[in-house]
Design a protein around this motif. Structure first.
Motif, PDB file in Angstrom:
ATOM      1  N   ASP A 116       0.819  -1.215   0.000  1.00  0.00           N
ATOM      2  CA  ASP A 116       0.000   0.000   0.000  1.00  0.00           C
ATOM      3  C   ASP A 116       0.856   1.269   0.000  1.00  0.00           C
ATOM      4  O   ASP A 116       0.382   2.346  -0.364  1.00  0.00           O
ATOM      5  CB  ASP A 116      -0.947   0.008   1.202  1.00  0.00           C
ATOM      6  CG  ASP A 116      -0.202   0.044   2.517  1.00  0.00           C
ATOM      7  OD1 ASP A 116       0.866  -0.597   2.618  1.00  0.00           O
ATOM      8  OD2 ASP A 116      -0.680   0.718   3.450  1.00  0.00           O
ATOM      9  N   GLU A 117       2.136   1.132   0.403  1.00  0.00           N
ATOM     10  CA  GLU A 117       3.059   2.265   0.368  1.00  0.00           C
ATOM     11  C   GLU A 117       3.850   2.312  -0.935  1.00  0.00           C
ATOM     12  O   GLU A 117       4.427   3.345  -1.273  1.00  0.00           O
ATOM     13  CB  GLU A 117       4.029   2.178   1.547  1.00  0.00           C
ATOM     14  CG  GLU A 117       3.355   2.184   2.915  1.00  0.00           C
ATOM     15  CD  GLU A 117       4.358   2.006   4.033  1.00  0.00           C
ATOM     16  OE1 GLU A 117       5.283   2.837   4.144  1.00  0.00           O
ATOM     17  OE2 GLU A 117       4.232   1.021   4.784  1.00  0.00           O
ATOM     18  N   LEU A 118       3.881   1.169  -1.640  1.00  0.00           N
ATOM     19  CA  LEU A 118       4.654   1.101  -2.880  1.00  0.00           C
ATOM     20  C   LEU A 118       3.798   1.299  -4.126  1.00  0.00           C
ATOM     21  O   LEU A 118       4.312   1.716  -5.170  1.00  0.00           O
ATOM     22  CB  LEU A 118       5.370  -0.255  -2.969  1.00  0.00           C
ATOM     23  CG  LEU A 118       6.359  -0.571  -1.844  1.00  0.00           C
ATOM     24  CD1 LEU A 118       6.888  -1.996  -1.989  1.00  0.00           C
ATOM     25  CD2 LEU A 118       7.513   0.422  -1.845  1.00  0.00           C
ATOM     26  N   LEU A 119       2.516   0.967  -4.028  1.00  0.00           N
ATOM     27  CA  LEU A 119       1.612   1.079  -5.168  1.00  0.00           C
ATOM     28  C   LEU A 119       0.360   1.858  -4.772  1.00  0.00           C
ATOM     29  O   LEU A 119      -0.127   1.725  -3.637  1.00  0.00           O
ATOM     30  CB  LEU A 119       1.196  -0.311  -5.674  1.00  0.00           C
ATOM     31  CG  LEU A 119       2.291  -1.198  -6.278  1.00  0.00           C
ATOM     32  CD1 LEU A 119       1.709  -2.563  -6.623  1.00  0.00           C
ATOM     33  CD2 LEU A 119       2.902  -0.551  -7.511  1.00  0.00           C
ATOM     34  N   ALA A 120      -0.159   2.614  -5.713  1.00  0.00           N
ATOM     35  CA  ALA A 120      -1.378   3.387  -5.451  1.00  0.00           C
ATOM     36  C   ALA A 120      -2.610   2.478  -5.555  1.00  0.00           C
ATOM     37  O   ALA A 120      -2.649   1.563  -6.374  1.00  0.00           O
ATOM     38  CB  ALA A 120      -1.493   4.540  -6.448  1.00  0.00           C
ATOM     39  N   GLY A 121      -3.588   2.760  -4.720  1.00  0.00           N
ATOM     40  CA  GLY A 121      -4.850   2.038  -4.800  1.00  0.00           C
ATOM     41  C   GLY A 121      -4.879   0.694  -4.100  1.00  0.00           C
ATOM     42  O   GLY A 121      -5.875  -0.027  -4.204  1.00  0.00           O
ATOM     43  N   VAL A 122      -3.832   0.332  -3.377  1.00  0.00           N
ATOM     44  CA  VAL A 122      -3.792  -0.948  -2.665  1.00  0.00           C
ATOM     45  C   VAL A 122      -4.294  -0.749  -1.238  1.00  0.00           C
ATOM     46  O   VAL A 122      -3.888   0.193  -0.545  1.00  0.00           O
ATOM     47  CB  VAL A 122      -2.366  -1.527  -2.638  1.00  0.00           C
ATOM     48  CG1 VAL A 122      -2.328  -2.816  -1.822  1.00  0.00           C
ATOM     49  CG2 VAL A 122      -1.877  -1.778  -4.056  1.00  0.00           C
TER      50      VAL A 122
END
Length: 240
Positions: A116-122
């Motif tokens: 959730d910190e590496l990809l948007a929308g997770v």
């Protein structure tokens, strides 16, 4: 006892030392590859493919992911305690504890952010705290699954593979781990199992049964032999 040993030898043909070396190498490679503030391109592809599965699968994956939690360790300990299989119980405790502690140690010194910190929308679909790399659930699941698989008949080994694969997929589906986190956890769990393959434990319950059976059989033979009169060697008597 011989049946037990033969069944375990069929579990794998790779020597524990070689398994440990491969597991350590895999952990090193996964650790180096996980460096940075972004997922690798292949990681993003794999993560999105699994994380994007239908919402109706959530109950299944949520249940499966518990096979890598501390609860399954408690269930296994209770089961082997009831069966009085203390040697298996000790292996489960040692393997599971080492894998759990190693995963926590790696998170503290070398951890990576969660998806959730590496990809948007997770969004996290399960409770998670601390760093993402490596996966503690995966490490514990692999250590426990391989240990249990070491003692079950060969026809059930496919369940061990399903156990490990299911936990790995569930952690990605629930959005709490990236693929490299799963690989790192797998390496730790495998290494813990391989390390404790070198530890030989004394099976008190099995040995005590064997001793009782031997004592009983010896006693019966003694009674039978004791009822017979000893034979006298007539030839020796004549010569003397």
């Amino acid at each position: 006892m011989s049946k037990h040993k033969t069944r375990r030898l069929k579990y794998t043909n790779i020597h524990p030392s070689k398994q440990l070396a491969i597991a350590v190498l895999l952990l090193v490679l996964a650790t180096v590859a996980s460096r940075g503030d972004e997922m690798r391109a292949w990681e993003v592809f794999v993560f999105q493919a699994i994380y994007g599965l239908h919402d109706s699968l959530f109950p299944i994956f949520y249940i499966v992911t518990q096979l890598g939690s501390i609860y399954i360790l408690g269930i296994l300990l209770a089961l082997y305690m009831i069966k009085r299989s203390y040697h298996i119980l000790l292996h489960v405790v040692m393997n599971g504890t080492l894998a759990y502690l190693m995963a926590g140690f790696m998170k503290d010194i070398w951890g990576r952010a969660r998806p959730d910190e590496l990809l948007a929308g997770v969004v996290h679909l399960d409770y998670a705290r601390g760093a993402g790399f490596p996966s503690g659930h995966m490490a514990l699941a692999v250590a426990l699954a391989l240990t249990v698989g070491h003692y079950v008949p060969k026809k059930y080994h496919w369940l061990i593979a399903v156990w490990i694969l299911g936990v790995g997929l569930s952690r990605i589906y629930l959005g709490v781990h990236a693929p490299l986190d799963i690989i790192g956890g797998f390496a730790i769990g495998w290494g813990s199992y391989a390390l404790f393959r070198h530890v030989k434990l004394y099976d008190i319950h099995r040995r005590s049964k064997s001793d009782k059976l031997t004592t009983k059989t010896t006693g019966k033979n003694f009674q039978r032999n004791g009822s017979k009169k000893p034979r006298v060697n007539q030839r020796k008597l004549r010569t003397s």
